[in-house]
Write a protein that holds these residues in place. Structure first.
Motif, PDB file in Angstrom:
ATOM      1  N   ASN A 273      21.815 -12.050  19.690  1.00 14.33           N
ATOM      2  CA  ASN A 273      22.863 -12.616  18.836  1.00 14.33           C
ATOM      3  C   ASN A 273      23.006 -14.124  19.056  1.00 14.33           C
ATOM      4  O   ASN A 273      23.155 -14.899  18.108  1.00 14.33           O
ATOM      5  N   ILE A 274      22.966 -14.533  20.330  1.00 15.89           N
ATOM      6  CA  ILE A 274      23.108 -15.964  20.638  1.00 15.89           C
ATOM      7  C   ILE A 274      21.920 -16.752  20.095  1.00 15.89           C
ATOM      8  O   ILE A 274      22.084 -17.817  19.474  1.00 15.89           O
ATOM      9  N   LEU A 275      20.706 -16.242  20.313  1.00 17.76           N
ATOM     10  CA  LEU A 275      19.496 -16.930  19.835  1.00 17.76           C
ATOM     11  C   LEU A 275      19.474 -17.002  18.313  1.00 17.76           C
ATOM     12  O   LEU A 275      19.097 -18.021  17.725  1.00 17.76           O
ATOM     13  N   ARG A 276      19.901 -15.908  17.667  1.00 19.69           N
ATOM     14  CA  ARG A 276      19.939 -15.898  16.205  1.00 19.69           C
ATOM     15  C   ARG A 276      20.904 -16.962  15.691  1.00 19.69           C
ATOM     16  O   ARG A 276      20.632 -17.661  14.719  1.00 19.69           O
ATOM     17  N   LYS A 277      22.012 -17.098  16.365  1.00 20.32           N
ATOM     18  CA  LYS A 277      23.036 -18.064  15.945  1.00 20.32           C
ATOM     19  C   LYS A 277      22.562 -19.501  16.164  1.00 20.32           C
ATOM     20  O   LYS A 277      22.805 -20.383  15.331  1.00 20.32           O
ATOM     21  N   LEU A 278      21.866 -19.745  17.286  1.00 22.59           N
ATOM     22  CA  LEU A 278      21.445 -21.111  17.620  1.00 22.59           C
ATOM     23  C   LEU A 278      20.164 -21.521  16.910  1.00 22.59           C
ATOM     24  O   LEU A 278      20.016 -22.682  16.500  1.00 22.59           O
ATOM     25  N   LEU A 279      19.223 -20.586  16.750  1.00 22.15           N
ATOM     26  CA  LEU A 279      17.935 -20.920  16.139  1.00 22.15           C
ATOM     27  C   LEU A 279      17.939 -20.765  14.622  1.00 22.15           C
ATOM     28  O   LEU A 279      17.233 -21.488  13.917  1.00 22.15           O
ATOM     29  N   PHE A 280      18.738 -19.817  14.125  1.00 28.10           N
ATOM     30  CA  PHE A 280      18.777 -19.549  12.682  1.00 28.10           C
ATOM     31  C   PHE A 280      20.228 -19.497  12.210  1.00 28.10           C
ATOM     32  O   PHE A 280      20.735 -18.435  11.834  1.00 28.10           O
ATOM     33  N   PRO A 281      20.926 -20.627  12.267  1.00 26.67           N
ATOM     34  CA  PRO A 281      22.360 -20.634  11.943  1.00 26.67           C
ATOM     35  C   PRO A 281      22.674 -20.185  10.526  1.00 26.67           C
ATOM     36  O   PRO A 281      23.784 -19.744  10.250  1.00 26.67           O
ATOM     37  N   GLU A 282      21.690 -20.274   9.609  1.00 27.24           N
ATOM     38  CA  GLU A 282      21.964 -19.877   8.227  1.00 27.24           C
ATOM     39  C   GLU A 282      21.932 -18.360   8.069  1.00 27.24           C
ATOM     40  O   GLU A 282      22.387 -17.825   7.066  1.00 27.24           O
ATOM     41  N   THR A 283      21.386 -17.663   9.078  1.00 27.78           N
ATOM     42  CA  THR A 283      21.305 -16.202   9.001  1.00 27.78           C
ATOM     43  C   THR A 283      22.591 -15.581   9.521  1.00 27.78           C
ATOM     44  O   THR A 283      23.036 -15.917  10.608  1.00 27.78           O
ATOM     45  N   PRO A 284      23.222 -14.674   8.765  1.00 27.05           N
ATOM     46  CA  PRO A 284      24.458 -14.038   9.255  1.00 27.05           C
ATOM     47  C   PRO A 284      24.186 -13.227  10.513  1.00 27.05           C
ATOM     48  O   PRO A 284      23.183 -12.532  10.614  1.00 27.05           O
ATOM     49  N   VAL A 285      25.105 -13.332  11.465  1.00 23.96           N
ATOM     50  CA  VAL A 285      24.958 -12.627  12.742  1.00 23.96           C
ATOM     51  C   VAL A 285      25.735 -11.340  12.693  1.00 23.96           C
ATOM     52  O   VAL A 285      26.948 -11.339  12.527  1.00 23.96           O
ATOM     53  N   GLY A 286      25.035 -10.238  12.857  1.00 20.19           N
ATOM     54  CA  GLY A 286      25.698  -8.943  12.900  1.00 20.19           C
ATOM     55  C   GLY A 286      25.552  -8.331  14.258  1.00 20.19           C
ATOM     56  O   GLY A 286      25.275  -9.010  15.232  1.00 20.19           O
ATOM     57  N   LYS A 287      25.714  -7.032  14.317  1.00 20.29           N
ATOM     58  CA  LYS A 287      25.537  -6.358  15.599  1.00 20.29           C
ATOM     59  C   LYS A 287      24.062  -6.364  15.963  1.00 20.29           C
ATOM     60  O   LYS A 287      23.199  -6.108  15.134  1.00 20.29           O
ATOM     61  N   ALA A 288      23.795  -6.647  17.232  1.00 22.49           N
ATOM     62  CA  ALA A 288      22.416  -6.681  17.685  1.00 22.49           C
ATOM     63  C   ALA A 288      21.899  -5.273  17.880  1.00 22.49           C
ATOM     64  O   ALA A 288      22.639  -4.333  18.089  1.00 22.49           O
ATOM     65  N   GLU A 289      20.564  -5.159  17.820  1.00 19.25           N
ATOM     66  CA  GLU A 289      19.942  -3.862  18.036  1.00 19.25           C
ATOM     67  C   GLU A 289      20.155  -3.429  19.474  1.00 19.25           C
ATOM     68  O   GLU A 289      20.167  -4.231  20.377  1.00 19.25           O
ATOM     69  N   THR A 290      20.291  -2.119  19.641  1.00 17.81           N
ATOM     70  CA  THR A 290      20.484  -1.604  21.007  1.00 17.81           C
ATOM     71  C   THR A 290      19.179  -1.538  21.762  1.00 17.81           C
ATOM     72  O   THR A 290      19.174  -1.532  22.976  1.00 17.81           O
ATOM     73  N   GLU A 291      18.043  -1.516  21.041  1.00 20.00           N
ATOM     74  CA  GLU A 291      16.752  -1.509  21.720  1.00 20.00           C
ATOM     75  C   GLU A 291      16.190  -2.902  21.750  1.00 20.00           C
ATOM     76  O   GLU A 291      16.108  -3.589  20.738  1.00 20.00           O
ATOM     77  N   THR A 292      15.799  -3.348  22.923  1.00 19.43           N
ATOM     78  CA  THR A 292      15.304  -4.700  23.094  1.00 19.43           C
ATOM     79  C   THR A 292      13.861  -4.651  23.547  1.00 19.43           C
ATOM     80  O   THR A 292      13.531  -3.879  24.461  1.00 19.43           O
ATOM     81  N   PRO A 293      12.950  -5.442  22.945  1.00 19.44           N
ATOM     82  CA  PRO A 293      11.569  -5.456  23.396  1.00 19.44           C
ATOM     83  C   PRO A 293      11.477  -5.873  24.858  1.00 19.44           C
ATOM     84  O   PRO A 293      12.338  -6.567  25.366  1.00 19.44           O
ATOM     85  N   THR A 294      10.426  -5.437  25.526  1.00 14.97           N
ATOM     86  CA  THR A 294      10.226  -5.770  26.940  1.00 14.97           C
ATOM     87  C   THR A 294      10.244  -7.252  27.164  1.00 14.97           C
ATOM     88  O   THR A 294      10.784  -7.750  28.142  1.00 14.97           O
ATOM     89  N   ASN A 295       9.644  -8.004  26.247  1.00 15.51           N
ATOM     90  CA  ASN A 295       9.601  -9.462  26.385  1.00 15.51           C
ATOM     91  C   ASN A 295      10.660 -10.144  25.559  1.00 15.51           C
ATOM     92  O   ASN A 295      10.575 -11.303  25.288  1.00 15.51           O
TER      93      ASN A 295
END
Length: 510
Positions: A488-510
């Motif tokens: 959520n933080i990276l989406r907000k900082l790197l892609f501010p024009e993209t609406p931030v919703g709930k993040a996925e519960t599954e996160t890639p290993t990297n």
């Protein structure tokens, strides 16, 4: 810690038991807990709100629970220890005076004619509650027996007629403690039985009860650990979500940490574009979120731990600080070996394991270098002297001339200058350590092998691989737990024009 542990013991009492076969129904049961913890994803950003005191305390309790659970799961040596104030400290002196006054007052009451039992009755009531706290649900027979024998209303009635069998009550308490305590306390129980003075006996009963409470807490921890290890990711994520709901600013430092990493990456890309004349400076740079996050983790190995660490890394702050301190020591050792090889390499090229000998010289002199009182310059001077002595001894044993004064002075001077800012040798070794750690984070999670060790670090390879393994374990687990929050933080900082919703519960290993 004691409050959190008490809440655990309220839900399920644990301890080892030395009861006879007739008392086996009262022995401790395995820890049972609600395993229905559900994965939680961070909620979307909410507007600032006024936080009440109750909400703040709730967040603090959640953080305590989170930290305690994490420590139990990842630290196999974690346990509660019997610690007291230092004997000569102010707090220790006050405690000693207060306790002595209390027990002296109790003794004077019992020596009156007729004896005054009110304070003793209150102690028996407290002992009863402690003994009951050791029992598992269902241990009805011994529970009823404790309540009947230590019935304070009955004891108070007996006191009115001066008919209290205080020694008999004490003996019953000791025998009950013997059934409920861990085997390690058997000797303490024997000592209680050998104590005649009733006031001293009561004092020692409370001392042993405190030890039994500590034993029960540690037994709880031991049984809780496998459960926490299986469910820790979901548990930590859920707990942190609760903290975030109580305290919306709970990700401010984490956001700043990621923002700094993004700025560092943009600066690096800008420098590369300036050094490449053909590069298109008008195009918007593409930044990898994974690279940003990994660079942020690398910063923790050089973090100034006098300032607050990002909130999502609080549970591992001590471990990360210890890794940083170990790496600083290894960096010094690698610098010493590199300088020695470059200065007198030809003279020691045939000496087997000479680098390991240099390491054995350096390690004891660098012990405690993380302490404020440690004088690194003095330690480096001592290392330089020891190295010159070692080299000269090796040369003499092989019938070769010793180092002249100029070479010795040069060698000692270079070693002493390692501590200086922007020292070329120190900077080189530091970059190679960072490169190794960065390579380690870039490995796929399923790949267990280590990356190639950069040149100049072979003397500390074993230690580097061990530290690297610990570091990668901390980072990978942190990504698993807090990946949705970071997304959520990276989406907000790197892609501010993209609406931030709930993040996925599954996160890639990297």
């Amino acid at each position: 810690l004691s409050e959190d542990q008490n809440s655990d013991s309220d839900s399920s009492r644990l301890s080892e038991s030395t009861a006879s076969s007739s008392d086996t129904e009262y022995s401790r049961q395995s820890f049972n807990s609600d395993s229905s913890s559900k994965p939680s994803s961070p909620a979307s950003a909410s507007p600032p709100k006024i936080i009440t005191f109750d909400e703040l305390m709730a967040a603090a309790r959640n953080l305590t629970d989170l930290t305690l659970a994490h420590e139990i799961a990842v630290n196999a040596n974690f346990c509660i220890k019997d610690e007291d104030f230092p004997r000569n400290s102010f707090a220790g002196t006050v405690k000693q005076i207060v306790h002595k006054a209390f027990w002296d007052h109790l003794e004077s009451e019992l020596n009156e004619d007729p004896p005054e039992y009110e304070h003793a009755i209150k102690l028996f009531e407290e002992i009863k509650e402690i003994l009951l706290s050791f029992l598992t649900p269902g241990a009805n027979r011994i529970q009823n027996q404790i309540c009947e024998v230590l019935d304070t209303d009955l004891i108070r009635q007996q006191a009115e007629h001066n008919a209290v069998d205080i020694h008999g009550l004490a003996n019953y308490i000791i025998n009950t403690m013997g059934k409920l305590c861990a085997p390690i306390r058997d000797n303490d129980i024997k000592q209680l039985k050998a104590t005649d003075n009733i006031v001293e006996l009561l004092r020692q009963i409370f001392r042993v009860l405190d030890l039994m409470k500590m034993d029960m807490a540690n037994y709880t921890i031991q049984n809780l650990r496998p459960y926490l290890q299986r469910h820790l990711v979901d548990y930590e994520r859920t707990k942190f979500q609760e903290i975030l709901e109580e305290t919306p600013s709970a990700l401010d430092l984490t956001t700043e940490w990621i923002k700094e990493s993004i700025e560092d990456e943009l600066s690096s890309i800008s420098d590369e574009s300036l050094s490449s004349p053909g590069a298109d400076s008008s195009s918007k740079p593409i930044i990898s979120p994974t690279l940003v996050l990994n660079n942020g983790y690398l910063k923790l190995l050089q973090w100034d731990y006098c300032k607050t660490i990002p909130e999502t890394l609080i549970t591992d702050e001590v471990r990360l600080q210890e890794l940083r301190e170990k790496l600083n020591q290894l960096k010094i050792i690698a610098c010493v070996c590199l300088i020695t090889n470059n200065t007198v390499g030809a003279a020691i090229v045939d000496v087997p394991d000479f680098a390991d000998q240099l390491k054995r010289i350096s390690v004891p002199l660098l012990e405690g270098m993380n302490k404020k009182t440690f004088d690194l310059k003095e330690a480096l001077n001592a290392i330089g002297v020891q190295i010159c002595s070692k080299v000269n001894r090796s040369l003499t044993e092989r019938g070769l001339p010793a180092l002249n004064e100029e070479m010795q002075s040069n060698l000692m001077g270079q070693v002493a200058h390692i501590v200086e800012e922007n020292n070329p040798v120190s900077s080189l070794i530091d970059k190679r350590i960072q490169f190794f750690m960065r390579s380690l984070l870039a490995l796929p999670g399923f790949q267990k092998c280590m990356p190639t060790m950069p040149g100049g670090l072979s003397v500390i390879q074993t230690e580097m691989e061990f530290i690297g393994s610990q570091y990668a374990s901390i980072v990978n687990f942190n990504k698993q737990v807090y990946g949705p929050f970071y997304a959520n933080i990276l989406r907000k900082l790197l892609f501010p024009e993209t609406p931030v919703g709930k993040a996925e519960t599954e996160t890639p290993t990297n």
